[in-house]
Design a protein around this motif. Structure first.
Motif, PDB file in Angstrom:
ATOM      1  N   GLN A   6      40.276  48.527  39.032  1.00  0.00           N
ATOM      2  CA  GLN A   6      41.471  48.765  38.910  1.00  0.00           C
ATOM      3  C   GLN A   6      42.314  48.297  39.999  1.00  0.00           C
ATOM      4  OE1 GLN A   6      42.372  52.355  36.720  1.00  0.00           O
ATOM      5  NE2 GLN A   6      44.492  52.027  36.589  1.00  0.00           N
ATOM      6  N   GLU A 305      46.739  40.882  45.010  1.00  0.00           N
ATOM      7  CA  GLU A 305      46.224  41.343  43.754  1.00  0.00           C
ATOM      8  C   GLU A 305      47.081  42.455  43.129  1.00  0.00           C
ATOM      9  OE1 GLU A 305      42.329  42.649  42.830  1.00  0.00           O
ATOM     10  OE2 GLU A 305      41.581  40.973  44.076  1.00  0.00           O
ATOM     11  N   GLU A 306      47.752  43.234  44.023  1.00  0.00           N
ATOM     12  CA  GLU A 306      48.759  44.511  43.603  1.00  0.00           C
ATOM     13  C   GLU A 306      49.981  43.787  43.454  1.00  0.00           C
ATOM     14  OE1 GLU A 306      45.256  46.141  45.798  1.00  0.00           O
ATOM     15  OE2 GLU A 306      46.434  44.545  46.234  1.00  0.00           O
ATOM     16  N   SER A 309      49.853  41.731  39.863  1.00  0.00           N
ATOM     17  CA  SER A 309      49.882  42.846  38.802  1.00  0.00           C
ATOM     18  C   SER A 309      51.358  43.503  38.720  1.00  0.00           C
ATOM     19  CB  SER A 309      48.856  43.981  39.176  1.00  0.00           C
ATOM     20  OG  SER A 309      48.859  44.891  38.082  1.00  0.00           O
ATOM     21  N   ASP A 312      53.843  40.971  37.345  1.00  0.00           N
ATOM     22  CA  ASP A 312      53.540  40.495  35.765  1.00  0.00           C
ATOM     23  C   ASP A 312      54.029  41.649  35.009  1.00  0.00           C
ATOM     24  OD1 ASP A 312      52.152  38.837  33.933  1.00  0.00           O
ATOM     25  OD2 ASP A 312      51.039  40.457  33.417  1.00  0.00           O
ATOM     26  N   GLU A 313      53.910  42.833  35.351  1.00  0.00           N
ATOM     27  CA  GLU A 313      54.561  43.781  34.524  1.00  0.00           C
ATOM     28  C   GLU A 313      55.990  43.682  34.489  1.00  0.00           C
ATOM     29  OE1 GLU A 313      54.198  48.068  35.332  1.00  0.00           O
ATOM     30  OE2 GLU A 313      52.025  47.583  36.268  1.00  0.00           O
TER      31      GLU A 313
END
Length: 412
Positions: A6, A305-306, A309, A312-313
């Motif tokens: 995650q 990566e954070e 992510s 994309d939200e």
């Protein structure tokens, strides 16, 4: 997603404190900045690096024996190493400091003018920025090489079967953006590079739009050239980098003549310096290069990566909200996208929508986004483009939607 894999959530409110500009007002409204695909905002940490340079060790590099010059040289070359490590280049001397993506593309195009001949072919994609079209048109005119275009479909994705049909042993160069600035499409660049290499062609990837969202590994991609601009990555304008494989950079002639790019000079003969200095004539943007390194430090401290992510939200949320509007048309619905939405509302001109949004403090981009062939493909004059960064919020998207609905009521 399993607990072990995650991606941690970023603390957006804390991050926003690093960007003083986000606290200002425009036309009496709190600024909402949705033009990140054009230029990202700059955090205090990068501004501090700029002030530190001019306050404490402003001097020319590589030439001076005095302390300030040596300190500036060390900081500048440390920035080059940060860039090398970020993009995983094999050698620091494969990183050429430029004034930005356009400079890097032109440097390569100029170099290939001595390597191409009539009958050779060069391929570009249908979704390129003008900066990745015009230099190759100029190169084709100069050398007699033929320019061919890799087509795209209605979703804004390149048609790889057509690409395979176009490429041949006559193809010497392939140029594709990693991410479309007009549509947000993430292109399958690894596959594109592998196909080109099978045919013996070199590949340049325009990474300007990818670099704020994707941490490209140039060795893993096996790309020959990769270009980016610092101002897309929270850095200053007027600085960027060209990565080139050592063997290619050694083949290409110098782009400009002057100081620093020479080993010896006489009126009879000049010998050129080795890499990277061969391509870095004149006094560089020293402060800009150092600040570029600081910007990479900042973004890596948050984590790519954070960032991806969270962005994309924002993309998914804004897309679903925009689809609530009657007459809404979104251009670019590829499976793989970054946080860019290009849209029009039926019967309305994008410029009018953008102008009214600005009156309410919201910065979006309107027009053809220097990608006129993309607009011609969709038979439109341009779009409204909202592009998001890791310091934007869903609350800003909600405010944007309210303002957009108000603007549409005024225009209809």
């Amino acid at each position: 997603m399993s607990q072990s894999t995650q991606v941690r959530k970023i603390d957006v409110e804390t991050i926003r404190q690093d960007f003083p500009i986000l606290g200002r007002e425009v036309n009496g409204y709190p600024l909402i900045y949705f033009d990140n695909a054009a230029t990202a905002q700059t955090p205090k940490q990068v501004m501090d690096a700029i002030v530190d340079y001019y306050s404490n060790y402003n001097a020319n590099i590589h030439r001076g024996v005095h302390a300030l010059s040596q300190e500036a040289t060390d900081k500048y070359e440390q920035a080059r190493i940060k860039i090398q490590q970020h993009f995983n280049a094999e050698h620091a001397h494969e990183i050429i400091m430029t004034s930005g993506t356009t400079h890097g593309i032109n440097l390569v195009a100029n170099g290939f003018s001595s390597l191409l001949k009539s009958g050779d072919e060069i391929l570009v994609s249908a979704m390129e920025h003008h900066s990745n079209i015009v230099p190759w048109q100029m190169l084709a005119e100069k050398t007699g090489a033929k320019l061919k275009v890799i087509p795209m479909n209605e979703k804004g994705e390149l048609i790889l079967d057509e690409y395979r049909n176009l490429i041949s042993d006559r193809t010497k160069l392939v140029f594709v953006n990693h991410v479309s600035n007009a549509l947000g499409t993430v292109n399958p660049v690894k596959e594109i590079i592998d196909i080109a290499h099978e045919a013996g062609a070199a590949v340049l990837i325009d990474g300007a739009q990818a670099s704020p969202h994707i941490k490209a590994d140039v060795q893993e991609l096996d790309v020959d050239f990769y270009v980016v601009s610092a101002h897309k990555m929270c850095g200053p304008t007027g600085v960027g980098m060209l990565y080139g494989k050592q063997e290619w950079l050694e083949k290409l002639p110098p782009y400009q003549g002057g100081g620093e790019m020479i080993a010896t000079v006489s009126f009879e003969k000049t010998t050129y310096a080795g890499l990277p200095h061969k391509f870095e004539a004149g006094t560089p943007n020293i402060c800009g290069g150092i600040a570029f390194g600081a910007a990479l430090d900042y973004m890596n401290s948050i984590g790519f990566e954070e960032i991806a992510s969270y962005e994309d939200e924002l993309l998914q949320y804004a897309t679903s909200r925009l689809k609530e509007i009657e007459g809404m048309k979104i251009y670019g619905e590829a499976e793989e996208k970054t946080a860019v939405i290009s849209f029009n509302v039926e019967g309305l001109h994008p410029y009018d929508i953008g102008t009214l949004l600005d009156k309410m403090g919201i910065a979006v981009r309107t027009g053809h986004h220097c990608a006129q062939p993309v607009m011609d493909f969709f038979k439109i004059p341009g779009t409204v483009r909202a592009s998001f960064a890791f310091y934007n919020t869903k609350e800003e998207i909600d405010t944007f939607m309210e303002a957009l609905k108000k603007a549409l009521m005024m225009l209809q």
